[in-house]
Design an enzyme around this catalytic site. Structure first.
Site, mmCIF file in Angstrom:
data_model
loop_
_atom_site.group_PDB
_atom_site.id
_atom_site.type_symbol
_atom_site.label_atom_id
_atom_site.label_comp_id
_atom_site.label_asym_id
_atom_site.label_seq_id
_atom_site.Cartn_x
_atom_site.Cartn_y
_atom_site.Cartn_z
ATOM 1 N N TYR A 126 34.958 42.883 31.605
ATOM 2 C CA TYR A 126 34.272 41.721 32.179
ATOM 3 C C TYR A 126 34.074 40.611 31.140
ATOM 4 O O TYR A 126 33.952 39.445 31.490
ATOM 5 C CB TYR A 126 32.898 42.127 32.718
ATOM 6 C CG TYR A 126 32.894 42.571 34.159
ATOM 7 C CD1 TYR A 126 33.640 43.672 34.568
ATOM 8 C CD2 TYR A 126 32.125 41.900 35.100
ATOM 9 C CE1 TYR A 126 33.616 44.084 35.894
ATOM 10 C CE2 TYR A 126 32.100 42.308 36.418
ATOM 11 C CZ TYR A 126 32.841 43.393 36.816
ATOM 12 O OH TYR A 126 32.810 43.793 38.123
ATOM 13 N N ASP B 243 40.019 58.113 38.325
ATOM 14 C CA ASP B 243 40.672 58.321 39.627
ATOM 15 C C ASP B 243 40.177 59.615 40.262
ATOM 16 O O ASP B 243 39.850 59.669 41.454
ATOM 17 C CB ASP B 243 42.206 58.296 39.497
ATOM 18 C CG ASP B 243 42.738 59.184 38.380
ATOM 19 O OD1 ASP B 243 41.931 59.678 37.549
ATOM 20 O OD2 ASP B 243 43.966 59.403 38.337
ATOM 21 N N ASP C 84 31.433 49.394 38.315
ATOM 22 C CA ASP C 84 31.378 48.457 39.452
ATOM 23 C C ASP C 84 31.976 49.135 40.682
ATOM 24 O O ASP C 84 31.377 49.146 41.762
ATOM 25 C CB ASP C 84 32.168 47.193 39.094
ATOM 26 C CG ASP C 84 32.214 46.205 40.245
ATOM 27 O OD1 ASP C 84 31.160 45.963 40.859
ATOM 28 O OD2 ASP C 84 33.314 45.685 40.528
ATOM 29 N N ASP D 133 29.910 51.263 44.091
ATOM 30 C CA ASP D 133 30.085 50.888 45.501
ATOM 31 C C ASP D 133 30.446 52.111 46.340
ATOM 32 O O ASP D 133 29.913 52.306 47.437
ATOM 33 C CB ASP D 133 31.189 49.829 45.664
ATOM 34 C CG ASP D 133 30.633 48.408 45.677
ATOM 35 O OD1 ASP D 133 29.630 48.165 44.968
ATOM 36 O OD2 ASP D 133 31.199 47.558 46.389
HETATM 37 C C1 IPM Z 1 28.018 43.765 41.291
HETATM 38 C C2 IPM Z 1 28.901 42.638 41.760
HETATM 39 C C3 IPM Z 1 29.184 41.746 40.575
HETATM 40 C C4 IPM Z 1 29.937 42.564 39.549
HETATM 41 C C5 IPM Z 1 29.949 40.462 40.889
HETATM 42 C C6 IPM Z 1 29.324 39.697 42.031
HETATM 43 C C7 IPM Z 1 30.079 39.601 39.665
HETATM 44 O O1 IPM Z 1 30.066 43.123 42.355
HETATM 45 O O2 IPM Z 1 26.882 43.476 40.859
HETATM 46 O O3 IPM Z 1 28.444 44.908 41.334
HETATM 47 O O4 IPM Z 1 31.157 42.712 39.639
HETATM 48 O O5 IPM Z 1 29.311 43.061 38.636
HETATM 49 MN MN MN Z 2 30.139 45.300 42.480
#
Ligand code: IPM
Ligand code: MN
Length: 351
Positions: free
Chosen positions: A140, A219, A243, A247
């Site tokens: 990042y 993976d 990240d 999710d």
């Molecule tokens: C998160 C989001 C952010 C990230 C984006 C919006 C920059 O996806 O907080 O996970 O990738 O960190």
């Molecule tokens: Mn995210």
């Protein structure tokens, strides 16, 4: 006296933050402490006022607070802005400027909501793990980065101190959870930066010999999280892998609207729901405030050292859910959904 900076932001941000602040007021009465809340513009709301998603004034106010409570940022209105003016850029900047190197994202399946998961009940019931995502390094932020007509490039780089501090935090959290297992996730079979990550995590592990450490390729981890999420207790991983995996982890609980997060540094901390600004339901009093309310609980755990206050908030959330109240995102088809303010009131009543 706790000084809290509130940056509600865009979309449903202001509504869910308002709910969280009511819960804060209720626990302050119950436990007898004082606090101040100062609100500051952030995200699109700030862009429309000042031409910047994150002004120096807001940043300074966050620096001066004991903790920051964030709602959500972004929306269709600001999507076509150039890369460096987008809400995403403001989020990355606030993380970097406040030194928020550790992002804690729980994946907890509430018993009352187990049927909301897309996975089978027997797979997810009882899932309760925490992802420690490194937040201010890795690909990042690595240099060089850019693109031209024929090439695009980013750099995944980790410094020793960056890996050490997030690993240490994860092991310490594992210790607090009764010597929970730590799974460190990387791509060491392909990436040198991951081999380095793995080496450093193992060095830090020497200070925590009572804790089990497992290495896993990213993976495989993505697959294991949906196959058998209960095998995880504490996950520690880099910025990009974290990240993605957070999710997946959030989704299997079936209720993204329930999950809080904490972004922690050595001096500052910021708390926010995992979900986004949900522009489609903004201003309609429909959003689920629970993720933001639970973010206040995390604030008491991690910034204020008051786990009993956090416990009271988590318990009130579970008790309210047990009475059957549901916002639209967690209601089953045919079930009556209640409003943001009604869900907040139900939780306040339990406190
Ligand atoms: C998160 C989001 C952010 C990230 C984006 C919006 C920059 O996806 O907080 O996970 O990738 O960190
Ligand atoms: Mn995210």
């Amino acid at each position: 006296m706790y000084r809290i900076a509130s940056i509600p932001g865009d979309g449903i941000g202001p509504e869910v933050v308002a709910g969280a602040l009511e819960v804060l007021s209720a626990v302050s009465k119950k436990f007898g402490f004082e606090y101040t809340v100062e609100e500051h513009p952030f995200g699109g709301a700030s862009y429309d006022l000042h031409g910047s998603m994150l002004t120096d004034e807001t940043l300074e106010a966050c620096r001066n607070a004991d903790a920051v409570l964030l709602g959500a940022v972004g929306g269709p209105k600001w999507e076509s802005l150039p890369h460096d003016k987008k809400p995403e850029a403001a989020l990355l900047r606030i993380r970097k400027e406040l030194g928020l190197f550790a992002n804690l994202r729980p994946a907890k399946v509430y018993d009352a909501l187990v049927s909301a998961s897309t996975l089978k009940e027997e797979v997810v019931k009882g899932t309760d793990f925490m992802v420690f995502r490194e937040l201010t390094g890795g690909i990042y932020f690595g240099q060089p980065r850019g693109y031209d007509e024929n090439r695009g490039w980013n750099t995944m780089v980790y410094e020793r101190y960056e890996v050490e501090r997030i690993a240490r935090l994860a092991f310490e959290a594992a210790r607090k959870r009764g010597n929970a297992k730590v799974t460190s996730i990387d791509k060491a079979n392909v990436l040198e930066v991951s081999q380095f990550w793995r080496n450093v995590v193992h060095e830090v592990h020497k200070d925590f010999p009572e804790i089990e450490l497992v290495d896993m390729y990213v993976d495989n981890a993505a697959m294991q999280i949906v196959r058998n999420p209960k095998q995880f207790e504490v996950i520690v991983t880099g910025n990009l892998f974290g990240d993605i995996l957070s999710d997946i982890s959030g989704m299997i609980t079936g209720s993204l609207g329930m999950l809080p997060s904490a972004s922690i540094g050595s001096k500052h901390a910021l708390y926010e729901p995992i979900h986004g600004s949900a522009p489609d339901i903004a201003g309609q009093n429909k959003a689920n405030p629970i993720a933001t309310i639970a973010s206040v609980a995390m604030m008491f755990e991690h910034s204020f050292g008051k786990p009993e206050v956090a416990r009271a908030i988590y318990d009130a959330i579970e008790q309210a859910l047990a009475t059957g109240v549901r916002t639209a995102d967690i209601a089953r088809p045919g079930e009556l959904a209640i409003s943001t303010t009604a869900m907040t009131a139900a939780i306040v009543a339990c406190i």
